[in-house]
Design an enzyme around this catalytic site. Structure first.
Site, PDB file in Angstrom:
ATOM      1  N   LYS A 177      -2.490  -2.029  -3.169  1.00 43.67           N
ATOM      2  CA  LYS A 177      -3.574  -1.243  -2.665  1.00 43.67           C
ATOM      3  C   LYS A 177      -3.167   0.406  -2.856  1.00 43.67           C
ATOM      4  O   LYS A 177      -2.718   0.910  -2.007  1.00 43.67           O
ATOM      5  CB  LYS A 177      -3.861  -1.413  -1.004  1.00 43.67           C
ATOM      6  CG  LYS A 177      -4.869  -0.396  -0.243  1.00 43.67           C
ATOM      7  CD  LYS A 177      -5.254  -1.194   0.805  1.00 43.67           C
ATOM      8  CE  LYS A 177      -5.978  -0.124   1.766  1.00 43.67           C
ATOM      9  NZ  LYS A 177      -6.765  -0.640   2.767  1.00 43.67           N
ATOM     10  N   GLU A 192       0.738  -1.171   0.113  1.00 42.01           N
ATOM     11  CA  GLU A 192       0.156  -0.125  -0.081  1.00 42.01           C
ATOM     12  C   GLU A 192       0.933   1.444  -0.020  1.00 42.01           C
ATOM     13  O   GLU A 192       1.357   1.740   1.114  1.00 42.01           O
ATOM     14  CB  GLU A 192      -0.671   0.030   1.164  1.00 42.01           C
ATOM     15  CG  GLU A 192      -1.737   1.064   1.169  1.00 42.01           C
ATOM     16  CD  GLU A 192      -2.662   1.288   2.438  1.00 42.01           C
ATOM     17  OE1 GLU A 192      -2.767   0.523   3.402  1.00 42.01           O
ATOM     18  OE2 GLU A 192      -3.673   2.169   2.405  1.00 42.01           O
TER      19      GLU A 192
END
Ligand code: 13P
Length: 339
Positions: free
Chosen positions: A217, A175
Site C-alpha cells: 500500500k 504500508e
C-alpha cells in the site's frame, strides 16, 4: 497456491479495492469534529455501519480495514461487523500497528510501534474473522529527511510485522507512506519513495516473508502539497509506475494505493491514469480512507437519519474508484451522481 496467496488475490479482484475504515479513535474524532459530530462510540459505529451496509460494497470493495474498536462491535440488529462485511462479499482486515511515535535518535521523525504482544493480538483478530492486516510507516520529506535511521528502522519493523502476520495465516498489507506534506517537487518524492520501498523489500526478504502473500500500500508519486511545481495526472501516473517497477519485486500480487490527502476526484483520476498505462504485472487498485469517505461523512453529518443519501454518495465513490481500476472512469461518469 497457499492460503495466504489466495487471500491476497481475493482482496483485490479485478474491479475492486479496499475501504480503509481503520482510523484510530483519535483520527476518527478529528474527522467527526470537522463535521461537528461528537465522537462517541455509538456515532463512530453508526457512520461505519452505514457505509458497510451500502450496495457499493458488493460490487467494488474486496476488503475492509477495521480498527480494534470496530472489529469487536455489533450492528444495530446484532450481527458482528466482520459478519456484515463478509455477507457483502468482502474480507475483513485489521490495523495492527499502535501508531507512529517519536523516533529516538531523530525525534523529528516517526517510528511505527506495535510489535510487543503482536503475536497474541493477531491470534485474537483471526478468531474475530480478520484475514488480512495493515501496518503503516510514515516518512516526512525535507532537506534532511527521511534519515537513513527512519528508513531502516521502519523497514525493519515492517519486516517483523509481516513475518508475524503470515505466521498467523493472514495477509500483511505493507504500508510505507511517504507523506505529501512539504514544498518538494515530484522528483524528490520519486527518489525518496524508491529508497523507502527498496529498504522495505530488503527487510521483508530478510524476514523470509512470502511476497506472494502480501499486498503493498504505497503513496502515489506526487509533488508536495506546498510545491510550486504542479504535476498533471499523466506525469503522476508515469512516475508512479516507473518507481514501482524499479522497486517492487514481481512476486507481489497487488498494489493498493492510499489517497494521502488527495481530493476524492484526484485520487480516482490518478488511479485511472495509472491503469490506462499500466505495463506491469501488478494489479493496481485502491485502499482509500479519506478519498472514499469524505463526501459521505459530510452528508451523514448533515442528516444522520438519511442513510440512503449517505449510501448513495458512498456507492458512487466506490463505483468511480472501481471503474478506475480498469481505466474505465471518466469525468462524465463522475458527474452522473447528480443526474
Ligand atoms: P487515506 O486514503 O486517507 O490516506 O487513508 C489510507 C490509510 O489507510 C492510511 O493509513
Amino acid at each position: 497456491m497457499s492460503d495466504i496467496e489466495n487471500i491476497a488475490k481475493q482482496i483485490v479482484p479485478k474491479g475492486k479495492g479496499i475501504l480503509a475504515a481503520d482510523e484510530s479513535t483519535g483520527t476518527m474524532t478529528k474527522r467527526l469534529s470537522s463535521v461537528n459530530v461528537e465522537s462517541t462510540l455509538e456515532n463512530r459505529l453508526k457512520f461505519r455501519e452505514t457505509l458497510f451496509s451500502a450496495d457499493g460494497m458488493k460490487n467494488y470493495i474486496g476488503g475492509v480495514i477495521l480498527y480494534d474498536e470496530t472489529i469487536k462491535q455489533k450492528t444495530s440488529y446484532g450481527k458482528t461487523i466482520p459478519d456484515l462485511i463478509k455477507s457483502l462479499g468482502a474480507i475483513p482486515g485489521i490495523k495492527v500497528d499502535t501508531g507512529a511515535k517519536k523516533l529516538a535518535g531523530s525525534p523529528d521523525e516517526k517510528i511505527t510501534e506495535g510489535l510487543d504482544g503482536l503475536r497474541e493480538r493477531l491470534a485474537e483478530y483471526y478468531k474475530l474473522g480478520a484475514r488480512f492486516t495493515k501496518w503503516r510507516a510514515v516518512y516526512n520529506i525535507s532537506d534532511k529527511y527521511p534519515s537513513e535511521l527512519a528508513i531502516k528502522s521502519n523497514a525493519h519493523a515492517l519486516g517483523r510485522y509481516a513475518a508475524l502476520v503470515q505466521e498467523a495465516k493472514m495477509v500483511p498489507i505493507v504500508e510505507p507512506e511517504v507523506l505529501m506534506d512539504g514544498e518538494h517537487n515530484i522528483n524528490k518524492c520519486y527518489e525518496v519513495t524508491i529508497k523507502v520501498l527498496k529498504e522495505c523489500y530488503k527487510e521483508l526478504t530478510l524476514h523470509n516473508v512470502n511476497l506472494k502473500g502480501t499486498i503493498l500500500k504505497p503513496n502515489m508519486i506526487l509533488p508536495g502539497n506546498k510545491s510550486k511545481d504542479k504535476s498533471n495526472t499523466s506525469e503522476i501516473a508515469k512516475m508512479t509506475l516507473k518507481c514501482l517497477k524499479e522497486s517492487v519485486p514481481n512476486e507481489v500480487p497487488g498494489i493498493t494505493f492510499l489517497s494521502g490527502g488527495q481530493t476524492e476526484i484526484e485520487a480516482t483520476q490518478n488511479l485511472n491514469e495509472i491503469n490506462k498505462i499500466n505495463n506491469t504485472n501488478f494489479t493496481m487498485s485502491f485502499s482509500y480512507g479519506r478519498a472514499l469517505q469524505q463526501s459521505a461523512l459530510k452528508n451523514w453529518a448533515k442528516d444522520i437519519k438519511d442513510t440512503n443519501k449517505t449510501q448513495k454518495i458512498f456507492n458512487h465513490r466506490s463505483k468511480m474508484n472501481g471503474l478506475s481500476t480498469s481505466a474505465k472512469w471518466s469525468m462524465d461518469l463522475e458527474k452522473q451522481l447528480t443526474t
